[in-house]
Design an enzyme around this catalytic site. Structure first.
Site, PDB file in Angstrom:
ATOM      1  N   HIS A   1       0.910  -1.119   0.039  1.00 35.03           N
ATOM      2  CA  HIS A   1       0.039  -0.127   0.133  1.00 35.03           C
ATOM      3  C   HIS A   1       0.837   1.113  -0.058  1.00 35.03           C
ATOM      4  CE1 HIS A   1      -3.271   2.743   0.829  1.00 35.03           C
ATOM      5  NE2 HIS A   1      -2.441   3.160   2.148  1.00 35.03           N
TER       6      HIS A   1
ATOM      7  N   ASP B   1      -1.942   3.933  -4.444  1.00 39.14           N
ATOM      8  CA  ASP B   1      -2.939   3.100  -3.689  1.00 39.14           C
ATOM      9  C   ASP B   1      -2.127   1.632  -3.716  1.00 39.14           C
ATOM     10  OD1 ASP B   1      -4.756   2.188  -1.686  1.00 39.14           O
ATOM     11  OD2 ASP B   1      -5.727   1.152  -3.444  1.00 39.14           O
TER      12      ASP B   1
ATOM     13  N   GLY C   1       2.937   5.782   4.301  1.00 39.24           N
ATOM     14  CA  GLY C   1       2.092   6.237   5.311  1.00 39.24           C
ATOM     15  C   GLY C   1       0.834   5.784   5.661  1.00 39.24           C
ATOM     16  N   LYS C   2       0.324   6.158   6.871  1.00 43.77           N
ATOM     17  CA  LYS C   2      -1.136   5.491   7.172  1.00 43.77           C
ATOM     18  C   LYS C   2      -2.135   6.223   6.080  1.00 43.77           C
ATOM     19  CE  LYS C   2      -0.401   4.885  12.077  1.00 43.77           C
ATOM     20  NZ  LYS C   2      -0.675   5.400  13.401  1.00 43.77           N
ATOM     21  N   SER C   3      -3.174   5.569   6.006  1.00 45.59           N
ATOM     22  CA  SER C   3      -4.317   6.004   5.112  1.00 45.59           C
ATOM     23  C   SER C   3      -4.855   7.380   5.543  1.00 45.59           C
ATOM     24  CB  SER C   3      -5.427   4.937   5.294  1.00 45.59           C
ATOM     25  OG  SER C   3      -6.456   5.378   4.470  1.00 45.59           O
ATOM     26  N   GLY C   4      -4.925   8.194   4.521  1.00 45.13           N
ATOM     27  CA  GLY C   4      -5.500   9.733   4.861  1.00 45.13           C
ATOM     28  C   GLY C   4      -4.370  10.494   5.187  1.00 45.13           C
ATOM     29  N   VAL C   5      -3.020  10.151   5.116  1.00 46.77           N
ATOM     30  CA  VAL C   5      -1.946  11.071   5.940  1.00 46.77           C
ATOM     31  C   VAL C   5      -1.485  12.165   4.597  1.00 46.77           C
ATOM     32  CG1 VAL C   5       0.098   9.672   4.930  1.00 46.77           C
ATOM     33  CG2 VAL C   5       0.213  11.140   7.052  1.00 46.77           C
ATOM     34  N   GLY C   6      -1.878  11.784   3.111  1.00 44.46           N
ATOM     35  CA  GLY C   6      -1.757  12.556   2.344  1.00 44.46           C
ATOM     36  C   GLY C   6      -0.683  12.349   1.248  1.00 44.46           C
ATOM     37  N   LYS C   7      -0.564  11.075   0.731  1.00 47.44           N
ATOM     38  CA  LYS C   7       0.507  10.447  -0.024  1.00 47.44           C
ATOM     39  C   LYS C   7      -0.144  10.949  -1.487  1.00 47.44           C
ATOM     40  CE  LYS C   7      -0.133   6.307   1.446  1.00 47.44           C
ATOM     41  NZ  LYS C   7      -1.038   6.478   2.510  1.00 47.44           N
ATOM     42  N   SER C   8      -1.253  10.448  -1.756  1.00 46.91           N
ATOM     43  CA  SER C   8      -1.889  11.128  -3.138  1.00 46.91           C
ATOM     44  C   SER C   8      -2.006  12.442  -3.322  1.00 46.91           C
ATOM     45  CB  SER C   8      -3.383  10.228  -3.278  1.00 46.91           C
ATOM     46  OG  SER C   8      -3.256   8.941  -3.229  1.00 46.91           O
TER      47      SER C   8
END
Length: 307
Positions: free
Chosen positions: A140, A179, A155-162
């Site tokens: 992921h 993703d 990083g954790k989901s929602g941290v701002g990767k995308s």
């Protein structure tokens, strides 16, 4: 790892089928190919029977010069081991005897549609096989290419990767995968990052939805695959938890036995994360070239102290 057959190779490399049409389902399991040489004179101790056998002009010319009986024996000894297929890169003329042997032993015989340099064909074929047959791992995260350097963003989901990837695209860099990142080990030191086909070209942004970056920003915004050189983890800002040393030992992540330099970037409203990633990439390039800003700074301090 994908499954690949002789039929797949015939389609991908536009190979003409001379014999063994009913046996094209044979699987290919080795990324290296073999040009039989010693085997034609009877040495089979190290014969890699599981590899594709490639016959170039040199091998075909040698076979043409043999007598009928000797040629029958030489080829018969090789086909007896049932390699997955033979591929000829020379002229088709005079290959009737090879067609006969392959038909009898149910071995596919293929030929390039026009004669070509055997070494070049083998290089292209092995590069393709190494990629397709490489061990794979799906993780992921997001994969981008920044200034020619492959980056994993985790990083954790929602941290701002995308969102960070979107900002990097706006600065002229390229998306590879969002993703789900597929990692391929193509050598003991090399990991490639790519997409899983389903998410190809797509970037998912919270509050906005799914974007096709090629449709929005053009082909320059996307790249099929990239060699992974840095693993960057995005984390939430933690007060008094910043590393302010001049320099520190390189940390590593490990994927399928390959170590990748890793760093952590803490997030805070207003912080230019994309800019920090660009700085990390350029600093990594300088380190690969043998330059360290920390070492230069310490050297300046020492020179000032000596005055």
């Amino acid at each position: 790892m994908k499954q690949i057959t002789v039929e797949n190779l015939a389609q991908i490399f536009s190979l003409k089928i001379l014999a063994g049409e009913k046996h094209l389902h044979k699987p290919i399991s080795q990324s290296r190919v073999h040009r039989p040489g010693l085997e034609f004179v009877g040495h089979f101790e190290f014969f890699p029977t599981e590899r594709i056998q490639v016959l170039g002009r040199k091998e075909v010319t040698y076979l043409h010069k043999l007598s009928h009986e000797e040629r029958k024996m030489r080829i018969g000894n090789i086909v007896h081991y049932h390699p997955p297929c033979f591929i000829v890169t020379a002229e088709e003329e005079g290959l009737t005897y090879l067609k006969h042997h392959c038909t009898e032993e149910e071995i596919p015989l293929l030929i390039t549609k026009k004669p070509e340099a055997t070494s070049e064909f083998i290089a292209n074929l092995e590069a393709y096989l190494a990629n397709v047959l490489a061990p794979e791992l799906s993780i992921h995260g997001v994969c981008v290419n920044v200034s020619g350097i492959g980056i994993l963003l985790r990083g954790k989901s929602g941290v701002g990767k995308s969102e960070t990837a979107h900002t990097l695209i706006g600065r002229g860099h390229r998306l590879v995968a969002d993703d789900v990142v597929v990692l391929k080990k193509i050598s003991p030191q090399t990991i490639l990052g790519t997409h899983d086909e389903k998410t190809k070209e797509f970037l998912a942004l919270r509050s906005i939805g799914l974007l096709n970056v090629v449709r929005l920003y053009g082909q320059k915004a996307f790249q099929e695959e990239t060699r992974i050189s840095l693993d960057i983890t995005l984390t939430k800002w933690e007060k008094d938890d910043l590393n302010n040393e001049l320099d520190h030992d390189t940390q590593y992540s490990e994927y399928m036995g390959v170590k990748i330099p890793s760093i952590e970037i803490q997030l805070q409203p207003g912080r230019d994360v994309a800019g920090l990633i660009e700085a990390a990439v350029h600093n990594w390039i300088l380190k690969k070239q043998g330059y360290s800003a920390a070492e230069e700074f310490i050297q300046r301090l020492e020179e000032e102290y000596k005055k």
